[in-house]
Scaffold this motif. Sequence first.
Motif, PDB file in Angstrom:
ATOM      1  N   SER A 401       0.834  -1.203   0.000  1.00  0.00           N
ATOM      2  CA  SER A 401       0.000   0.000   0.000  1.00  0.00           C
ATOM      3  C   SER A 401       0.866   1.249   0.000  1.00  0.00           C
ATOM      4  N   LEU A 402       0.447   2.231  -0.774  1.00  0.00           N
ATOM      5  CA  LEU A 402       1.102   3.543  -0.805  1.00  0.00           C
ATOM      6  C   LEU A 402       0.018   4.608  -0.710  1.00  0.00           C
ATOM      7  N   ASN A 403       0.006   5.350   0.381  1.00  0.00           N
ATOM      8  CA  ASN A 403      -0.994   6.390   0.595  1.00  0.00           C
ATOM      9  C   ASN A 403      -0.385   7.764   0.325  1.00  0.00           C
ATOM     10  N   PHE A 404      -1.064   8.555  -0.480  1.00  0.00           N
ATOM     11  CA  PHE A 404      -0.567   9.882  -0.821  1.00  0.00           C
ATOM     12  C   PHE A 404      -1.087  10.902   0.193  1.00  0.00           C
ATOM     13  N   VAL A 405      -0.450  10.894   1.347  1.00  0.00           N
ATOM     14  CA  VAL A 405      -0.862  11.748   2.466  1.00  0.00           C
ATOM     15  C   VAL A 405       0.358  12.520   2.954  1.00  0.00           C
ATOM     16  N   PRO A 406       0.149  13.598   3.731  1.00  0.00           N
ATOM     17  CA  PRO A 406       1.289  14.316   4.309  1.00  0.00           C
ATOM     18  C   PRO A 406       2.112  13.381   5.193  1.00  0.00           C
ATOM     19  N   PRO A 407       3.418  13.506   5.242  1.00  0.00           N
ATOM     20  CA  PRO A 407       4.212  14.568   4.619  1.00  0.00           C
ATOM     21  C   PRO A 407       4.636  14.276   3.170  1.00  0.00           C
ATOM     22  N   LEU A 408       4.222  13.135   2.630  1.00  0.00           N
ATOM     23  CA  LEU A 408       4.637  12.822   1.266  1.00  0.00           C
ATOM     24  C   LEU A 408       4.131  13.868   0.290  1.00  0.00           C
ATOM     25  N   ILE A 409       2.883  14.290   0.449  1.00  0.00           N
ATOM     26  CA  ILE A 409       2.338  15.338  -0.408  1.00  0.00           C
ATOM     27  C   ILE A 409       1.550  16.329   0.446  1.00  0.00           C
ATOM     28  N   SER A 410       1.330  17.499  -0.091  1.00  0.00           N
ATOM     29  CA  SER A 410       0.453  18.483   0.536  1.00  0.00           C
ATOM     30  C   SER A 410      -0.911  18.385  -0.133  1.00  0.00           C
ATOM     31  N   THR A 411      -1.954  18.171   0.656  1.00  0.00           N
ATOM     32  CA  THR A 411      -3.277  18.042   0.059  1.00  0.00           C
ATOM     33  C   THR A 411      -3.787  19.376  -0.482  1.00  0.00           C
ATOM     34  N   ALA A 412      -3.303  20.497   0.074  1.00  0.00           N
ATOM     35  CA  ALA A 412      -3.743  21.822  -0.394  1.00  0.00           C
ATOM     36  C   ALA A 412      -3.053  22.207  -1.702  1.00  0.00           C
ATOM     37  N   ASP A 413      -1.834  21.721  -1.894  1.00  0.00           N
ATOM     38  CA  ASP A 413      -1.085  22.040  -3.119  1.00  0.00           C
ATOM     39  C   ASP A 413      -0.315  20.791  -3.558  1.00  0.00           C
ATOM     40  N   PRO A 414      -1.032  19.798  -4.084  1.00  0.00           N
ATOM     41  CA  PRO A 414      -0.394  18.511  -4.400  1.00  0.00           C
ATOM     42  C   PRO A 414       0.632  18.634  -5.523  1.00  0.00           C
ATOM     43  N   ASP A 415       1.687  17.880  -5.389  1.00  0.00           N
ATOM     44  CA  ASP A 415       2.689  17.762  -6.456  1.00  0.00           C
ATOM     45  C   ASP A 415       2.273  16.599  -7.344  1.00  0.00           C
ATOM     46  N   TRP A 416       1.551  16.881  -8.407  1.00  0.00           N
ATOM     47  CA  TRP A 416       1.008  15.827  -9.270  1.00  0.00           C
ATOM     48  C   TRP A 416       2.108  15.012  -9.931  1.00  0.00           C
ATOM     49  N   TYR A 417       3.188  15.680 -10.292  1.00  0.00           N
ATOM     50  CA  TYR A 417       4.303  14.962 -10.910  1.00  0.00           C
ATOM     51  C   TYR A 417       4.893  13.952  -9.919  1.00  0.00           C
TER      52      TYR A 417
END
Length: 456
Positions: A401-417
């Motif tokens: 499983s890989l969850n795209f949640v902080p700190p990996l990404i910012s939900t307010a300004d996601p890094d789509w790349y």
Amino acid sequence: MTGAERRFGLGAGIALTLASALLWGVAHLATERRRTGLALMAAYVTMLAAVLTVFTAFSARLLSLAVQPRWLIWLTVALVVIAVAWTGVIIWSFLLVRPARSDKAGRFLTTTLAIALCALVLAPTAYATRLAYLSRDVVNTLFSPSNTATPVMAQDPWNGAERVNFLLLGGDSAPSRPGVRTDSMTVASVDVETGDTVLFGLPRNLQRVQLPAGPARDRFPYGFTGAGPDTPGLLNEVFQYAEDHPDMVPGAPKGQRGPTLLKQTVSDILGLPVDHYAMVDMKGFAEIIDAMGGVQVTIKEPIVYGRHREGLLPAGTRKLSGAEALWYGRSRTDSDDYVRMGRQKCLLNAVAKQADPVTVLNSFERLAAATKRAISTDLPQDLLPAVVDLSQKVKNAKIRSLNFVPPLISTADPDWYLIRRKVSDALEEHASTRSAPAHTPSPTPDSPINLDATCA
């Protein structure tokens, strides 16, 4: 005929009637009807051989056949024919070997035995026929007729694809707001050969999500911002927004506009083609758990739930009712969305593991009714056998499983790349471990982790 009947007393009549129910033709041989008796024995042995062959040589395909309405009809017909034939043999045998009319007690006892044997044959058949009918009803209710424009080939149902991607949604609604919000969104990317699976979890509160090219992006060229000032424009609103605005997905019928737009949106976010979706209504999911008799999970820390903190799920391994499981998967009190995402995956995993055949059979009717209310999907009926086969592989495969949640990404300004690169890296890592299964790299915060470890 009368002479033959009178040769048998109570004990012989009971023994021969019972023996004829276990092996057709015994009573006929005892009354010197050899040709008929041997023919019945041959038919009985042939029937048993056919049944044993089906349950041994074709055991791997039985579950696949159980999700095909045409085969369920044939199964029902076969069961009824066998039951009628078996009942007929029992009655015929009883008439040949029953005691004489003068033995009223003997006649009563052998008649009672014959009726009991007939009931013993007919009752399970009626139950199995009922299960077949309910199964067919569930399949026809949940799964759409096959799309003849893209036929499913038995030898390659996935059309040459190495992986198939399913969007798994948890839908939630509340009296204070109309419609459904998809608060749980996970893409299961499954290796069609091995069943090894990577789960990609998307948080409900992703903002400024880019919608697919066409009318949707024309309306929101700089990312989805919702229906107005009262909605924050989160990913979990896309489904209902599409349902409420038909022009967002031209040509899609009501009930399919939301899934269609959300599948395309998630596909663009992850850089993966999303083949099919399945959505579970959370309240209906609670009914499924109750029909199973509850679900056992391990709660690491006490979970407080309710707007006014009126409930508590203590830590420890315990069996949860449907209502408790719903709170286990929904509560954000003293936690956040990301903790809840992990619990939801644990809950789904526990249900999948504990839904054993005995449990399913014992509460099949309640499960069938709850399933029809709780689940919606775009899987075509022709693909169900392949999905069942694939699910058996997944049960014995690795699930990460890989969850795209902080700190990996910012939900307010996601890094789509970054999201797409992490998805690509996870699948490449999976491909490398497939060729070298003896070595499993240690998980890091940014890499896929074993799902079971998060639920221990």
